[in-house]
Design a protein around this motif. Structure first.
Motif: not given
Length: 321
Positions: A20-29
């Protein structure tokens, strides 16, 4: 076993599992880990402050994996412009984009005549039909069990998914209440051709931006420990129950308007909990699947476990033999 569905074919992935997109959490890692594990990882575009920041995050993923990944655009953030962010993703060669919240028509207009694969998160049959009319390649259908923003009708995944499967011809991806191989296979039994998971991927080691307090709360909470906030604003969303969400519910009971609520429900309050671990002065999104979360594995370990669970179930679906 092979896991070939229209979703794996569309996205070029091994398993029909989407983060999921996960605002403020879904970054490169996190996105890289999910893609490397055989699913589709995603970057959250609208949690980044500028197109340059999005470009940098995309390039980080591209440097770490050559497998497919996507960029999610949460476009319902009180009118924040997003066309320049989509343009940046296009210029960086992103091949999969998903959209959540708001009216996706301008999003599709901008992507017309491109080869980008598009996914739309919906919470109602009529939304899925509209997404198909606009040209979506697949819809992600979230039931009321899910975390974050939900539909207004309180329809569970078990009922909503088959309704949408019957209503559209494009692939359907089930979301809401799924956190293991059992949920995955249940989604297929309902007619879905893939799954999306949000909350479960937060409780992984590669979700490095989530505070230990947030992950601990997911581990210790049951399915009864979530609360739906923002109902009075017409945008219900499920979060972990806590002092802060109780304040929000209290304000809503007093018919507080958006101006009175914005400091309680905005991104700063969200980040105080999920990034800083301040559980008394912020909130964290979570679905009812938190009752099924008991560890914090690597993404690879989680996906491998889910595949094994699903294969056992799938191999046993020879009822008459």
């Amino acid at each position: 076993m092979e896991w070939k569905t229209r979703v794996t074919e569309l996205l070029g992935i091994q398993y029909p599992i989407i983060q999921g997109g996960l605002a403020y959490l879904a970054y490169a890692e996190l996105a890289t880990a999910v893609s490397e594990a055989g699913g589709l990882g995603q970057i959250t575009a609208m949690s980044l402050e500028s197109p340059d920041a999005l470009r940098a995050e995309i390039r980080k993923v591209q440097a770490m994996t050559n497998k497919p990944f996507g960029v999610n655009f949460a476009i319902g953030q009180h009118g924040r412009p997003y066309a320049h962010m989509v343009e940046a993703a296009l210029e960086e060669g992103v091949k999969v984009m998903s959209v959540t919240g708001g009216n996706p028509a301008p999003f599709f207009a901008q992507l017309a005549h491109t080869d980008v694969k598009t996914l739309v998160l919906v919470a109602a049959k009529r939304q899925a039909q509209k997404a198909e009319e606009l040209g979506a390649d697949a819809v992600m259908v979230v039931g009321q069990e899910g975390g974050g923003h939900l539909g207004r009708d309180d329809i569970g995944t078990m009922v909503l998914v088959p309704q949408v499967v019957d209503a559209v011809s494009i692939p359907v991806i089930a979301s809401g209440g799924i956190g293991d191989g059992r949920g995955w296979m249940a989604a297929h039994a309902l007619g879905a051709e893939g799954i999306e998971m949000g909350t479960r991927f937060i409780a992984t080691r590669e979700c490095v931006h989530a505070s230990s307090a947030y992950k601990d709360a997911l581990l210790t909470s049951s399915e009864m420990d979530t609360t739906v906030i923002k109902r009075t604003l017409g945008s219900p969303a499920r979060a972990l129950t806590g002092m802060w969400t109780e304040k929000i519910i209290g304000l809503e009971a007093q018919q507080a308007n958006y101006e009175a609520l914005k400091d309680f429900i905005g991104g700063e309050a969200n980040r105080r909990f999920i990034h800083d671990g301040d559980i008394d002065h912020g909130f964290g999104w979570a679905g009812q699947v938190t009752g099924l979360i008991h560890d914090v594995p690597t993404v690879g370990e989680l996906v491998e476990r889910m595949v094994k669970e699903a294969e056992v179930i799938r191999s046993g679906w020879n009822f008459g033999k």
